[in-house]
Design a protein around this motif. Structure first.
Motif, mmCIF file in Angstrom:
data_model
loop_
_atom_site.group_PDB
_atom_site.id
_atom_site.type_symbol
_atom_site.label_atom_id
_atom_site.label_comp_id
_atom_site.label_asym_id
_atom_site.label_seq_id
_atom_site.Cartn_x
_atom_site.Cartn_y
_atom_site.Cartn_z
ATOM 1 N N PRO A 1 0.130 -0.926 0.328
ATOM 2 C CA PRO A 1 -0.100 0.395 0.073
ATOM 3 C C PRO A 1 0.730 1.268 0.349
ATOM 4 O O PRO A 1 0.604 2.711 -0.441
ATOM 5 C CB PRO A 1 -0.738 -0.405 1.090
ATOM 6 N N GLU A 2 1.625 1.006 0.238
ATOM 7 C CA GLU A 2 2.755 2.068 0.590
ATOM 8 C C GLU A 2 3.944 2.562 -0.401
ATOM 9 O O GLU A 2 3.773 3.981 -0.919
ATOM 10 C CB GLU A 2 4.022 2.093 1.525
ATOM 11 N N VAL A 3 4.225 1.395 -1.735
ATOM 12 C CA VAL A 3 4.017 1.410 -3.000
ATOM 13 C C VAL A 3 3.313 2.117 -3.908
ATOM 14 O O VAL A 3 3.311 3.546 -4.637
ATOM 15 C CB VAL A 3 5.011 0.876 -3.286
ATOM 16 N N TYR A 4 2.337 1.852 -3.727
ATOM 17 C CA TYR A 4 0.823 2.332 -4.098
ATOM 18 C C TYR A 4 0.904 3.621 -4.421
ATOM 19 O O TYR A 4 0.604 4.533 -5.209
ATOM 20 C CB TYR A 4 -0.715 1.937 -4.452
ATOM 21 N N ALA A 5 0.544 4.059 -2.324
ATOM 22 C CA ALA A 5 0.190 5.548 -2.553
ATOM 23 C C ALA A 5 1.692 6.552 -3.310
ATOM 24 O O ALA A 5 1.623 7.541 -3.322
ATOM 25 C CB ALA A 5 0.442 6.059 -0.511
ATOM 26 N N SER A 6 2.753 6.309 -3.009
ATOM 27 C CA SER A 6 4.424 6.465 -3.619
ATOM 28 C C SER A 6 3.453 6.613 -4.996
ATOM 29 O O SER A 6 3.764 7.712 -5.652
ATOM 30 C CB SER A 6 5.080 6.360 -3.384
ATOM 31 N N LEU A 7 3.525 5.703 -6.308
ATOM 32 C CA LEU A 7 2.919 5.939 -7.426
ATOM 33 C C LEU A 7 1.576 6.840 -7.682
ATOM 34 O O LEU A 7 2.157 7.550 -8.614
ATOM 35 C CB LEU A 7 3.019 4.624 -7.795
ATOM 36 N N LYS A 8 1.163 6.791 -6.608
ATOM 37 C CA LYS A 8 -0.149 7.733 -7.368
ATOM 38 C C LYS A 8 -0.063 8.894 -7.286
ATOM 39 O O LYS A 8 -0.344 9.712 -7.521
ATOM 40 C CB LYS A 8 -1.476 6.924 -5.739
ATOM 41 N N GLN A 9 0.557 9.217 -5.615
ATOM 42 C CA GLN A 9 1.296 10.711 -5.904
ATOM 43 C C GLN A 9 2.333 11.227 -7.137
ATOM 44 O O GLN A 9 2.345 12.632 -7.433
ATOM 45 C CB GLN A 9 2.060 10.470 -4.251
ATOM 46 N N ALA A 10 2.940 9.802 -7.628
ATOM 47 C CA ALA A 10 4.335 10.431 -8.486
ATOM 48 C C ALA A 10 2.982 10.441 -9.994
ATOM 49 O O ALA A 10 3.415 12.096 -10.957
ATOM 50 C CB ALA A 10 4.763 9.382 -8.630
ATOM 51 N N VAL A 11 2.252 10.333 -10.023
ATOM 52 C CA VAL A 11 1.259 10.449 -11.223
ATOM 53 C C VAL A 11 0.358 11.702 -10.978
ATOM 54 O O VAL A 11 0.874 12.402 -12.142
ATOM 55 C CB VAL A 11 0.386 9.579 -11.333
ATOM 56 N N GLU A 12 0.176 12.338 -9.996
ATOM 57 C CA GLU A 12 -0.886 13.085 -9.051
ATOM 58 C C GLU A 12 0.231 14.363 -9.521
ATOM 59 O O GLU A 12 -0.451 15.750 -9.972
ATOM 60 C CB GLU A 12 -0.981 13.317 -8.126
ATOM 61 N N GLY B 1 3.568 14.333 -10.796
ATOM 62 C CA GLY B 1 4.023 14.148 -12.541
ATOM 63 C C GLY B 1 5.415 14.389 -11.982
ATOM 64 O O GLY B 1 6.531 14.749 -12.383
ATOM 65 N N LYS B 2 5.902 13.853 -10.776
ATOM 66 C CA LYS B 2 7.287 13.888 -9.772
ATOM 67 C C LYS B 2 7.364 12.649 -8.561
ATOM 68 O O LYS B 2 6.354 12.045 -8.526
ATOM 69 C CB LYS B 2 7.932 15.186 -9.282
ATOM 70 N N TRP B 3 9.058 12.404 -9.191
ATOM 71 C CA TRP B 3 8.985 11.227 -8.146
ATOM 72 C C TRP B 3 9.443 11.974 -6.214
ATOM 73 O O TRP B 3 9.343 13.632 -6.879
ATOM 74 C CB TRP B 3 10.272 10.326 -8.598
ATOM 75 N N PRO B 4 8.894 10.973 -5.630
ATOM 76 C CA PRO B 4 9.452 11.899 -4.583
ATOM 77 C C PRO B 4 10.662 12.064 -4.356
ATOM 78 O O PRO B 4 10.857 13.673 -3.203
ATOM 79 C CB PRO B 4 9.343 10.794 -3.238
ATOM 80 N N ASP B 5 11.505 12.323 -4.751
ATOM 81 C CA ASP B 5 13.016 13.487 -4.868
ATOM 82 C C ASP B 5 13.177 14.479 -6.078
ATOM 83 O O ASP B 5 14.368 14.925 -5.888
ATOM 84 C CB ASP B 5 14.368 11.816 -4.965
ATOM 85 N N GLY B 6 11.962 14.665 -6.281
ATOM 86 C CA GLY B 6 11.725 15.970 -7.320
ATOM 87 C C GLY B 6 11.742 15.529 -8.856
ATOM 88 O O GLY B 6 11.487 16.409 -9.699
ATOM 89 N N ARG B 7 12.445 14.438 -8.871
ATOM 90 C CA ARG B 7 12.818 13.925 -10.291
ATOM 91 C C ARG B 7 11.656 14.176 -11.174
ATOM 92 O O ARG B 7 10.642 13.297 -11.297
ATOM 93 C CB ARG B 7 13.686 13.157 -10.907
#
Length: 88
Positions: free
Chosen positions: A13-24, A26-32
């Protein structure tokens, strides 16, 4: 992991949340910024994960009782009309 399905089964669920946020955003958690291909793959992973882990009403794209405005319009069947100006 040899298949996409196996990869989906290993998403937490944590990875899913990270993927969802990245799509929302348009950036990875590190800013890329995500590339178009990364966005598409993330969306595929999200939707696949949701199919196995979320009820239908919580999934991406669920519309529930809502309907498209175009559903309420009557669309004429121009291909099989009896009028002489048809394409058949």
């Amino acid at each position: 992991m040899t298949t996409f399905v196996e990869m989906l089964r290993n998403i937490t669920p944590e990875v899913y949340a990270s993927l969802k946020q990245a799509v929302e955003i348009g950036k990875w958690p590190d800013g890329r910024r995500l590339t178009q291909e990364q966005k598409e793959l993330c969306m595929q992973a999200m939707i696949g994960w949701e199919l196995e882990n979320l009820p239908e009403e919580e999934r991406t794209g669920f519309m529930g009782e809502q309907s498209c405005k175009s559903e309420k319009k009557t669309v004429p069947n121009i291909l099989f009309s009896t009028k002489s100006d048809t394409l058949h």
